[in-house]
Scaffold this motif. Structure first.
Motif, PDB file in Angstrom:
ATOM      1  N   ILE A   1      11.125  -2.594  -1.771  1.00  0.00           N
ATOM      2  CA  ILE A   1      11.243  -2.668  -0.233  1.00  0.00           C
ATOM      3  C   ILE A   1      10.092  -1.813   0.378  1.00  0.00           C
ATOM      4  O   ILE A   1       9.371  -1.942   1.265  1.00  0.00           O
ATOM      5  N   TYR A   2      10.328  -0.424  -0.029  1.00  0.00           N
ATOM      6  CA  TYR A   2       9.254   0.230   0.483  1.00  0.00           C
ATOM      7  C   TYR A   2       7.886   0.064  -0.041  1.00  0.00           C
ATOM      8  O   TYR A   2       6.987   0.553   0.637  1.00  0.00           O
ATOM      9  N   ALA A   3       7.703  -0.236  -1.285  1.00  0.00           N
ATOM     10  CA  ALA A   3       6.165  -0.785  -1.540  1.00  0.00           C
ATOM     11  C   ALA A   3       5.740  -2.058  -0.813  1.00  0.00           C
ATOM     12  O   ALA A   3       4.531  -1.954  -0.222  1.00  0.00           O
ATOM     13  N   ARG A   4       6.619  -3.052  -0.468  1.00  0.00           N
ATOM     14  CA  ARG A   4       6.244  -4.040   0.281  1.00  0.00           C
ATOM     15  C   ARG A   4       5.924  -3.459   1.788  1.00  0.00           C
ATOM     16  O   ARG A   4       4.970  -3.835   2.432  1.00  0.00           O
ATOM     17  N   TRP A   5       6.595  -2.590   2.305  1.00  0.00           N
ATOM     18  CA  TRP A   5       6.621  -2.211   3.601  1.00  0.00           C
ATOM     19  C   TRP A   5       5.125  -1.236   3.618  1.00  0.00           C
ATOM     20  O   TRP A   5       4.337  -1.466   4.710  1.00  0.00           O
ATOM     21  N   ALA A   6       4.747  -0.640   2.824  1.00  0.00           N
ATOM     22  CA  ALA A   6       3.606   0.095   2.765  1.00  0.00           C
ATOM     23  C   ALA A   6       2.579  -0.682   2.810  1.00  0.00           C
ATOM     24  O   ALA A   6       1.577  -0.479   3.410  1.00  0.00           O
ATOM     25  N   ALA A   7       2.645  -2.061   2.044  1.00  0.00           N
ATOM     26  CA  ALA A   7       1.479  -2.967   1.870  1.00  0.00           C
ATOM     27  C   ALA A   7       1.427  -3.585   3.177  1.00  0.00           C
ATOM     28  O   ALA A   7      -0.017  -3.612   3.444  1.00  0.00           O
ATOM     29  N   GLU A   8       2.331  -3.984   4.006  1.00  0.00           N
ATOM     30  CA  GLU A   8       2.273  -4.483   5.109  1.00  0.00           C
ATOM     31  C   GLU A   8       1.567  -3.401   6.255  1.00  0.00           C
ATOM     32  O   GLU A   8       1.012  -3.820   7.215  1.00  0.00           O
TER      33      GLU A   8
ATOM     34  N   ALA B   1       3.762   7.021   3.219  1.00  0.00           N
ATOM     35  CA  ALA B   1       4.597   7.890   2.534  1.00  0.00           C
ATOM     36  C   ALA B   1       4.905   9.094   3.597  1.00  0.00           C
ATOM     37  O   ALA B   1       6.250   9.434   3.509  1.00  0.00           O
ATOM     38  N   ARG B   2       4.002   9.497   4.240  1.00  0.00           N
ATOM     39  CA  ARG B   2       4.065  10.623   5.111  1.00  0.00           C
ATOM     40  C   ARG B   2       5.019  10.221   6.390  1.00  0.00           C
ATOM     41  O   ARG B   2       6.145  11.057   6.607  1.00  0.00           O
ATOM     42  N   LEU B   3       4.868   8.988   6.789  1.00  0.00           N
ATOM     43  CA  LEU B   3       5.792   8.484   7.886  1.00  0.00           C
ATOM     44  C   LEU B   3       7.133   8.168   7.441  1.00  0.00           C
ATOM     45  O   LEU B   3       8.111   8.550   8.168  1.00  0.00           O
ATOM     46  N   PHE B   4       7.445   7.508   6.271  1.00  0.00           N
ATOM     47  CA  PHE B   4       8.588   7.250   5.429  1.00  0.00           C
ATOM     48  C   PHE B   4       9.464   8.694   5.639  1.00  0.00           C
ATOM     49  O   PHE B   4      10.575   8.413   5.874  1.00  0.00           O
ATOM     50  N   ALA B   5       8.722   9.556   5.090  1.00  0.00           N
ATOM     51  CA  ALA B   5       9.487  10.761   4.891  1.00  0.00           C
ATOM     52  C   ALA B   5       9.734  11.547   6.356  1.00  0.00           C
ATOM     53  O   ALA B   5      10.986  12.232   6.301  1.00  0.00           O
ATOM     54  N   ALA B   6       9.005  11.636   7.249  1.00  0.00           N
ATOM     55  CA  ALA B   6       9.456  11.812   8.620  1.00  0.00           C
ATOM     56  C   ALA B   6      10.565  11.331   9.233  1.00  0.00           C
ATOM     57  O   ALA B   6      11.335  11.982   9.890  1.00  0.00           O
ATOM     58  N   TRP B   7      10.377   9.810   9.169  1.00  0.00           N
ATOM     59  CA  TRP B   7      11.574   8.847   9.898  1.00  0.00           C
ATOM     60  C   TRP B   7      12.740   9.220   9.105  1.00  0.00           C
ATOM     61  O   TRP B   7      13.700   9.175  10.000  1.00  0.00           O
ATOM     62  N   ALA B   8      12.705   9.569   7.940  1.00  0.00           N
ATOM     63  CA  ALA B   8      14.010   9.775   7.228  1.00  0.00           C
ATOM     64  C   ALA B   8      14.824  10.884   7.578  1.00  0.00           C
ATOM     65  O   ALA B   8      16.194  11.096   7.096  1.00  0.00           O
TER      66      ALA B   8
ATOM     67  N   ILE C   1      -3.409   1.283   7.801  1.00  0.00           N
ATOM     68  CA  ILE C   1      -2.425   2.785   7.278  1.00  0.00           C
ATOM     69  C   ILE C   1      -2.537   2.707   5.887  1.00  0.00           C
ATOM     70  O   ILE C   1      -1.865   1.959   5.215  1.00  0.00           O
ATOM     71  N   ALA C   2      -2.944   3.900   5.403  1.00  0.00           N
ATOM     72  CA  ALA C   2      -3.190   4.337   4.004  1.00  0.00           C
ATOM     73  C   ALA C   2      -1.797   4.563   3.497  1.00  0.00           C
ATOM     74  O   ALA C   2      -1.044   5.004   4.134  1.00  0.00           O
ATOM     75  N   ASN C   3      -1.827   4.198   2.018  1.00  0.00           N
ATOM     76  CA  ASN C   3      -0.530   4.504   1.471  1.00  0.00           C
ATOM     77  C   ASN C   3       0.030   5.989   1.444  1.00  0.00           C
ATOM     78  O   ASN C   3       1.349   6.061   1.679  1.00  0.00           O
ATOM     79  N   ALA C   4      -0.836   6.739   1.495  1.00  0.00           N
ATOM     80  CA  ALA C   4      -0.470   8.387   1.780  1.00  0.00           C
ATOM     81  C   ALA C   4       0.074   8.541   3.105  1.00  0.00           C
ATOM     82  O   ALA C   4       1.223   9.318   3.411  1.00  0.00           O
TER      83      ALA C   4
END
Length: 226
Positions: free
Chosen positions: A161-168, A180-187, A174-177
């Motif tokens: 799911i997170y790979a699909r989310w990052a791809a979209e 990943a930073r945004l996902f960590a902040a939102w968490a 928005i680059a993969n890195a």
């Protein structure tokens, strides 16, 4: 959500939210349209409560699509409510703006909706209690429609799911890195539950037939009828 949360958690001002959310959220427009269609089918001239209304995008779409409906826009963030107030002003008395948290009592209503808001209820027991209060506020035949992310906490399903989310997000530059930073902040302040958990919580709260109405990657519209 609080004003502090919008500004620091997403790194956005309220006025920037609408443009940015479309770069973060896969199929955002379709997700919102799905909730609007569900509400329009069942509300008529009834009352809709929009919990965590934010800038009022969902509320405005419901008001546009359902000429007889009234919408109560609820949010604790005054900056977001100011944007929402301007957005729904054309609808006059059909739109009521209320600054209060999710924990306040809900008035009797015909539908409750929430878009990208209830993941801020991080405790499972607190979310079950919120769903129970929503069920109690809904009139017979009323509907709850929640638009939010649903994700397993770990395992290959989580990774997929997170790979699909990052791809979209990548389709919006928005680059993969950075994703990943945004996902960590939102968490730090968001808690996405698996869809199975959300449906179980709804059942515990009294919804006899909780269901998933739409899903695209992490983004989900789910809920139930009273």
């Amino acid at each position: 959500m609080t004003e502090h949360r919008v500004l620091s958690h997403l790194g956005l001002r309220a006025q920037e939210y609408d443009a940015a959310i479309r770069t973060y959220i896969p199929a955002y427009e379709t997700m919102i349209a799905t909730v609007v269609a569900i509400v329009s089918e069942h509300v008529g001239d009834g009352l809709v409560i929009d919990l965590g209304t934010g800038t009022g995008a969902l509320a405005a779409a419901i008001l546009d699509a359902t000429p007889g409906a009234r919408v109560r826009l609820v949010d604790i963030d005054p900056a977001m409510l100011d944007v929402a107030r301007s957005r729904v002003a054309v609808h006059g008395a059909r739109a009521e703006l209320v600054q209060e948290p999710f924990s306040e009592a809900l008035v009797p209503c015909d539908a409750v909706v929430a878009s990208l808001a209830l993941h801020h209820v991080m405790d499972v027991d607190a979310k079950r209690e919120l769903y129970r209060r929503i069920h109690g506020a809904l009139r017979p035949g009323g509907v709850l429609a929640i638009a939010d992310a649903t994700v397993h906490v770990d395992g290959p399903e989580h990774a997929h799911i997170y790979a699909r989310w990052a791809a979209e997000m990548g389709t919006h530059g928005i680059a993969n890195a950075e994703a990943a930073r945004l996902f960590a902040a939102w968490a730090q302040e968001d808690r996405y539950q698996p869809l199975s958990t959300e449906l179980a919580l709804l059942a515990d709260a009294g919804f006899a037939r909780p269901d998933c109405f739409w899903k695209h990657g992490p983004m989900t519209v789910f809920g139930g009828y009273r």
